[in-house]
Design a protein around this motif. Structure first.
Motif, mmCIF file in Angstrom:
data_model
loop_
_atom_site.group_PDB
_atom_site.id
_atom_site.type_symbol
_atom_site.label_atom_id
_atom_site.label_comp_id
_atom_site.label_asym_id
_atom_site.label_seq_id
_atom_site.Cartn_x
_atom_site.Cartn_y
_atom_site.Cartn_z
ATOM 1 N N GLY A 45 -1.290 6.122 -9.189
ATOM 2 C CA GLY A 45 -1.430 4.669 -9.081
ATOM 3 C C GLY A 45 -0.168 3.961 -8.645
ATOM 4 N N ALA A 46 0.972 4.638 -8.754
ATOM 5 C CA ALA A 46 2.252 4.018 -8.382
ATOM 6 C C ALA A 46 2.817 4.581 -7.093
ATOM 7 N N VAL A 47 2.011 5.329 -6.343
ATOM 8 C CA VAL A 47 2.523 5.993 -5.142
ATOM 9 C C VAL A 47 3.116 5.006 -4.147
ATOM 10 N N ASP A 48 2.455 3.879 -3.935
ATOM 11 C CA ASP A 48 2.979 2.882 -2.987
ATOM 12 C C ASP A 48 4.395 2.471 -3.365
ATOM 13 N N ASP A 49 4.589 2.151 -4.636
ATOM 14 C CA ASP A 49 5.904 1.693 -5.089
ATOM 15 C C ASP A 49 6.924 2.829 -5.038
ATOM 16 N N ILE A 50 6.487 4.045 -5.396
ATOM 17 C CA ILE A 50 7.406 5.190 -5.372
ATOM 18 C C ILE A 50 7.892 5.471 -3.956
ATOM 19 N N ALA A 51 6.950 5.545 -3.017
ATOM 20 C CA ALA A 51 7.324 5.821 -1.627
ATOM 21 C C ALA A 51 8.190 4.700 -1.057
ATOM 22 N N ALA A 53 10.217 2.701 -2.679
ATOM 23 C CA ALA A 53 11.555 2.755 -3.253
ATOM 24 C C ALA A 53 12.377 3.883 -2.633
ATOM 25 N N VAL A 54 11.746 5.022 -2.396
ATOM 26 C CA VAL A 54 12.463 6.138 -1.756
ATOM 27 C C VAL A 54 12.909 5.734 -0.354
ATOM 28 N N ARG A 55 12.037 5.082 0.400
ATOM 29 C CA ARG A 55 12.427 4.646 1.747
ATOM 30 C C ARG A 55 13.583 3.658 1.698
ATOM 31 N N ASP A 56 13.518 2.707 0.764
ATOM 32 C CA ASP A 56 14.563 1.675 0.692
ATOM 33 C C ASP A 56 15.903 2.245 0.237
ATOM 34 N N SER A 160 -3.794 18.779 -4.066
ATOM 35 C CA SER A 160 -4.601 19.284 -5.179
ATOM 36 C C SER A 160 -4.832 18.262 -6.283
ATOM 37 N N ALA A 161 -4.460 17.004 -6.054
ATOM 38 C CA ALA A 161 -4.547 16.023 -7.137
ATOM 39 C C ALA A 161 -5.936 15.413 -7.288
ATOM 40 N N ALA A 162 -6.765 15.460 -6.249
ATOM 41 C CA ALA A 162 -8.034 14.731 -6.258
ATOM 42 C C ALA A 162 -9.215 15.634 -6.582
ATOM 43 N N ARG A 163 -10.272 15.035 -7.124
ATOM 44 C CA ARG A 163 -11.505 15.761 -7.415
ATOM 45 C C ARG A 163 -12.623 15.430 -6.431
ATOM 46 N N GLY A 164 -12.350 14.551 -5.492
ATOM 47 C CA GLY A 164 -13.353 14.186 -4.510
ATOM 48 C C GLY A 164 -12.731 13.402 -3.384
ATOM 49 N N PRO A 165 -13.501 13.121 -2.330
ATOM 50 C CA PRO A 165 -12.981 12.361 -1.188
ATOM 51 C C PRO A 165 -12.410 11.016 -1.620
ATOM 52 N N GLY A 166 -11.319 10.647 -0.986
ATOM 53 C CA GLY A 166 -10.684 9.371 -1.283
ATOM 54 C C GLY A 166 -9.666 9.420 -2.397
ATOM 55 N N GLY A 167 -9.518 10.572 -3.046
ATOM 56 C CA GLY A 167 -8.602 10.658 -4.172
ATOM 57 C C GLY A 167 -7.199 11.107 -3.827
ATOM 58 N N SER A 168 -7.022 11.718 -2.666
ATOM 59 C CA SER A 168 -5.687 12.179 -2.262
ATOM 60 C C SER A 168 -4.868 11.018 -1.714
ATOM 61 N N ARG A 169 -3.555 11.179 -1.803
ATOM 62 C CA ARG A 169 -2.645 10.225 -1.174
ATOM 63 C C ARG A 169 -1.675 11.025 -0.314
ATOM 64 N N LEU A 170 -1.711 10.770 0.993
ATOM 65 C CA LEU A 170 -0.826 11.430 1.942
ATOM 66 C C LEU A 170 0.156 10.406 2.478
ATOM 67 N N LEU A 171 1.417 10.743 2.483
ATOM 68 C CA LEU A 171 2.468 9.801 2.846
ATOM 69 C C LEU A 171 3.102 10.192 4.169
ATOM 70 N N LEU A 172 3.249 9.217 5.048
ATOM 71 C CA LEU A 172 3.980 9.415 6.297
ATOM 72 C C LEU A 172 4.718 8.137 6.626
ATOM 73 N N ASP A 173 6.035 8.178 6.471
ATOM 74 C CA ASP A 173 6.894 7.013 6.675
ATOM 75 C C ASP A 173 6.370 5.839 5.844
ATOM 76 N N GLY A 174 6.009 4.727 6.470
ATOM 77 C CA GLY A 174 5.566 3.568 5.707
ATOM 78 C C GLY A 174 4.085 3.539 5.427
#
Length: 385
Positions: A45-51, A53-56, A160-174
């Motif tokens: 749930g915090a992936v947006d903020d985590i990514a 912060a890492v970029r900044d 491997s975090a999701a149990r169905g479609p839409g549950g994964s979060r893939l990060l690429l730059d912004g």
């Protein structure tokens, strides 16, 4: 060329980011060429903020990452609870890409990979992170050579975090997406790979003399099921117990070899037998003329296989993609694969994740695997400083 990696298990995402970024900054400095971020399910749930912060804070030229059930950092595999791993390399050239798939009755079409003219002349490999529900990794890996004309090794895994479609979060730059795949083409760095499939051969190699797609009807001129039963009946108690728990088939990749060892087989599950037809079914298409051998797997054989394949290797940094079915599920304790790599190659800058399917080369060709440990090792082409 420098590398650094850090792991934090702090339950507060903001604090965890501060820990890993601080340690990586100490190792490679600000604005590395490539950074990889692996985030546990607890922090999804915090992936947006985590990514962000890492970029900044780190300001990498390219940021790649995903969510995962198990986060690998150094010699650790955090299977439960919050965890973040950050890995970075300076002077590692990376050409980023975002892949999307369209599935039709004729098959899957993948778009988004760079044209050959847009790739560096010294491109040395592809690092790929995908969603297991929407990305046809097998088809992509199989067709990449034909698409690009380049024989690049592909290493990575399916989130491997999701149990169905839409549950994964893939990060690429912004950007953050929940389908398809993201990755980079690496250049300017020396790459080597290890894919430990953790199996041990039993019986003798045999030629497939009659088959149809995933069904093998004959092995060396006799009914396939009869051959399998004959081999299993001749096993000792230990091997018999492993075969009863799960039997596998190894297919030789390079038929030109005179002798076959563990690293020469692509391992697939034996998924059933047909007594009336005398046939067996396996988890892959097997053509007539292929050389195959039955295989068994347990914790001891998986440990032995990984150690044997790492023997004599060296690297400056590594990325580990280990099956979600390994770890405590296979070895009875966490950290096995990461700890083994760190003991034999390290200590070195390493991060990674558990996968719902691992990608890596066997016998010079890249495949999608299961229950493997796929390792990408990176070294400075100029050698030690």
């Amino acid at each position: 060329m420098t590398f650094a990696a850090a792991l934090s298990q702090h339950p507060l995402a903001t604090h965890a980011v501060g820990e890993v970024v601080g340690e990586v900054l100490d190792g490679v400095g600000e604005a590395p060429d490539l950074a990889l971020l692996f985030v546990s399910t607890a922090h999804t749930g915090a992936v947006d903020d985590i990514a962000g912060a890492v970029r900044d804070l780190l300001r990498p030229s390219t940021l790649l990452g995903c969510t995962t059930a198990t986060v690998v950092g150094g010699g650790r595999e955090v299977e439960q609870g919050p965890a973040i791993a950050l890995w970075a390399g300076a002077s590692v050239a990376a050409t980023p890409f975002r892949l999307q798939a369209e599935v039709s009755p004729d098959g899957a079409a993948v778009s988004g990979f760079p044209e050959r003219a847009d790739l560096p002349d010294d491109a040395s490999g592809v690092l790929l992170l995908g969603d297991p529900f929407t990305f046809p990794a097998h088809e992509f890996v199989e067709g990449l050579r034909d698409q690009t004309g380049l024989d690049l090794p592909v290493v990575g895994g399916l989130a491997s975090a999701a149990r169905g479609p839409g549950g994964s979060r893939l990060l690429l730059d912004g950007g953050i997406v929940d389908d398809g795949a993201v990755g980079v083409v690496l250049s300017g760095v020396e790459l080597s790979t290890v894919v430990s499939q953790g199996c041990r051969p039993i019986g003798s190699p045999m030629a497939v003399t009659r088959s149809e797609r995933q069904v093998i009807y004959e092995l060396a001129g006799r009914p396939a099921l009869e051959r399998v039963q004959e081999i299993v009946a001749g096993l000792g108690p230990e091997d018999l117990a492993m075969a009863q728990h799960g039997l596998h088939l190894g297919r030789v990749i390079d038929e030109q070899q005179a002798d076959y060892g563990r690293g020469d087989f692509l391992i697939r599950n034996v998924i059933g037998g047909d007594r009336d037809a005398g046939a067996i079914a396996v988890g892959d298409e097997v053509q007539v003329g292929a050389t195959v051998q039955l295989q068994v797997r347990d914790a001891d054989s998986a440990d032995e296989d990984l150690r044997r394949m790492l023997h004599g290797r060296a690297a400056d940094a590594a990325l580990l993609f280990t099956c979600a079915g390994r770890g405590s599920n296979l070895f009875g304790e966490p950290d096995h694969d990461a700890r083994t790599v760190d003991e034999i190659l390290g200590p070195l800058a390493m991060a990674g994740m558990s996968c719902a399917g691992e990608i890596g080369p066997v016998g010079g060709r890249s495949f999608l695997h299961g229950l493997t440990a796929s390792l990408l090792m990176l070294s400075d082409p100029a050698g030690p400083a």
